[in-house]
Design a protein around this motif. Structure first.
Motif, PDB file in Angstrom:
ATOM      1  N   LEU A  37       0.833  -1.213   0.000  1.00 23.64           N
ATOM      2  CA  LEU A  37       0.000   0.000   0.000  1.00 23.64           C
ATOM      3  C   LEU A  37       0.869   1.266   0.000  1.00 23.64           C
ATOM      4  O   LEU A  37       0.533   2.264  -0.630  1.00 23.64           O
ATOM      5  N   ILE A  38       2.006   1.203   0.706  1.00 20.17           N
ATOM      6  CA  ILE A  38       2.950   2.338   0.700  1.00 20.17           C
ATOM      7  C   ILE A  38       3.437   2.555  -0.734  1.00 20.17           C
ATOM      8  O   ILE A  38       3.521   3.672  -1.228  1.00 20.17           O
ATOM      9  N   ASP A  46      -4.882   6.584   4.657  1.00 22.61           N
ATOM     10  CA  ASP A  46      -5.493   5.695   3.645  1.00 22.61           C
ATOM     11  C   ASP A  46      -5.378   4.239   4.072  1.00 22.61           C
ATOM     12  O   ASP A  46      -6.331   3.468   3.984  1.00 22.61           O
ATOM     13  N   ILE A  47      -4.155   3.886   4.539  1.00 23.38           N
ATOM     14  CA  ILE A  47      -3.899   2.486   4.911  1.00 23.38           C
ATOM     15  C   ILE A  47      -4.794   2.085   6.092  1.00 23.38           C
ATOM     16  O   ILE A  47      -5.385   1.003   6.105  1.00 23.38           O
ATOM     17  N   PHE A 107      -8.762  -1.212   8.155  1.00 24.91           N
ATOM     18  CA  PHE A 107      -9.567  -1.104   9.403  1.00 24.91           C
ATOM     19  C   PHE A 107      -8.700  -1.212  10.656  1.00 24.91           C
ATOM     20  O   PHE A 107      -8.997  -1.969  11.566  1.00 24.91           O
ATOM     21  N   ILE A 108      -7.573  -0.485  10.642  1.00 23.07           N
ATOM     22  CA  ILE A 108      -6.714  -0.434  11.845  1.00 23.07           C
ATOM     23  C   ILE A 108      -6.428   1.039  12.138  1.00 23.07           C
ATOM     24  O   ILE A 108      -6.623   1.887  11.268  1.00 23.07           O
ATOM     25  N   VAL A 155      -0.702   1.615  12.055  1.00 15.58           N
ATOM     26  CA  VAL A 155      -0.035   1.739  10.744  1.00 15.58           C
ATOM     27  C   VAL A 155       1.368   2.298  10.927  1.00 15.58           C
ATOM     28  O   VAL A 155       2.346   1.789  10.372  1.00 15.58           O
ATOM     29  N   GLU A 156       1.474   3.369  11.739  1.00 13.05           N
ATOM     30  CA  GLU A 156       2.776   4.010  11.972  1.00 13.05           C
ATOM     31  C   GLU A 156       3.772   3.025  12.603  1.00 13.05           C
ATOM     32  O   GLU A 156       4.946   3.002  12.255  1.00 13.05           O
ATOM     33  N   THR A 157       3.276   2.210  13.545  1.00 11.12           N
ATOM     34  CA  THR A 157       4.143   1.209  14.189  1.00 11.12           C
ATOM     35  C   THR A 157       4.646   0.217  13.143  1.00 11.12           C
ATOM     36  O   THR A 157       5.841  -0.106  13.092  1.00 11.12           O
TER      37      THR A 157
END
Length: 216
Positions: free
Chosen positions: A165-166, A174-175, A180-181, A186-188
Motif C-alpha cells: 500500500l505504501i 489511507d492504509i 480497518f486499523i 499503521v505508523e508502528t
C-alpha cells in the motif's frame, strides 16, 4: 529585451577569437569581449560587468576558479557564469554550483551544446552538459547502491500488505481506512518495515519492493 553582453575568459587567442566570431554570427549578444589574463578580467569586470561570463579551466586550478566565482558573484550578482571544465568529477561540479555558477560544460562539448547552455541560462535556469549529467546519474545510483536496504528479518504478512500500500502511494490515513486499523498501528508497522529493510524513508521501501519483484 536588450541583448546581453558576453565575456570569454580563456586562451589561446586563436580559439577564443574563433568562438567570438561564431557567436557574433548567432546574434545572441550585443558585445563579446575576450580576456586572456586575470588582470584584464578584473579590470573589465570593474568597468563593465557582463551579463554572461564563460570561464575555462585552462586558465586556473579548480580551487582558484571556486574563489574567483565566489568573488565575482559577491560583487556582480547579475553575471551568470558558465565554467568549461576538464572532466571534473561530481564533487568538483557540486562545489562550483555551490559557489554560484549557472552552467557547466565539459571540454568535449560541441558548439551546439554551448549555444543550448547559453539559451537555458537566458531563461534564468541552470545548465549541466549531457556528459556531466550522465556522470551525476552514475554517481547517484552508485551512492544509492551503497545504501541499498539489506533485510534484517522477514516481513510479516501484515507488514507485506502495508508495504504494498505504501508502494501504491497510500498515506497512513489511507492504509488505516483500507485495513480497518488505527493510524498508530499503521505508523508502528511502518517503523518496523523501515527498520527491517534498513531503509530511511518510503523511497527506500519502494526501491526494495522493486528490486525484490514485490511490485513491478
Amino acid at each position: 529585451m536588450m541583448k546581453p553582453r558576453l565575456t570569454i575568459f580563456d586562451e589561446p587567442m586563436l580559439y577564443t577569437e574563433g568562438l567570438s566570431r561564431l557567436l557574433t554570427q548567432s546574434k545572441i549578444f550585443s558585445t563579446i569581449d575576450i580576456c586572456n589574463s586575470l588582470e584584464t578580467l578584473s579590470q573589465h569586470l570593474k568597468e563593465e560587468p557582463p551579463e554572461m561570463l564563460v570561464m575555462s579551466s585552462n586558465m586556473l586550478m579548480l580551487t582558484e576558479i571556486c574563489k574567483l566565482v565566489e568573488s565575482i558573484i559577491s560583487q556582480h550578482k547579475n553575471t551568470k557564469i558558465i565554467v568549461i571544465g576538464s572532466s571534473y568529477d561530481v564533487i568538483d561540479m557540486r562545489k562550483l554550483f555551490n559557489k554560484g555558477i549557472k552552467g557547466y560544460l565539459d571540454k568535449d562539448c560541441t558548439y551546439d551544446e554551448f549555444l543550448k547552455s547559453i539559451n537555458v541560462l537566458l531563461l534564468n535556469e541552470i545548465y549541466i552538459c549531457d556528459h556531466a549529467k550522465e556522470k551525476m546519474m552514475n554517481f547517484i545510483s552508485s551512492e544509492q547502491e551503497k545504501q541499498s536496504p539489506h533485510i534484517k528479518e522477514p516481513l510479516t504478512r501484515r507488514e507485506m500488505e502495508i508495504l504494498k500500500l505504501i508502494c501504491d502511494g497510500c498515506s497512513s490515513k489511507d492504509i488505516s481506512e483500507k485495513l480497518f486499523i488505527s493510524i498508530n498501528t499503521v505508523e508502528t508497522h511502518r517503523k518496523r518495515i523501515l527498520l527491517k529493510l534498513n531503509a530511511k524513508n518510503s523511497v527506500g521501501i519502494v526501491k526494495y519492493a522493486i528490486e525484490n519483484h514485490i511490485i513491478d
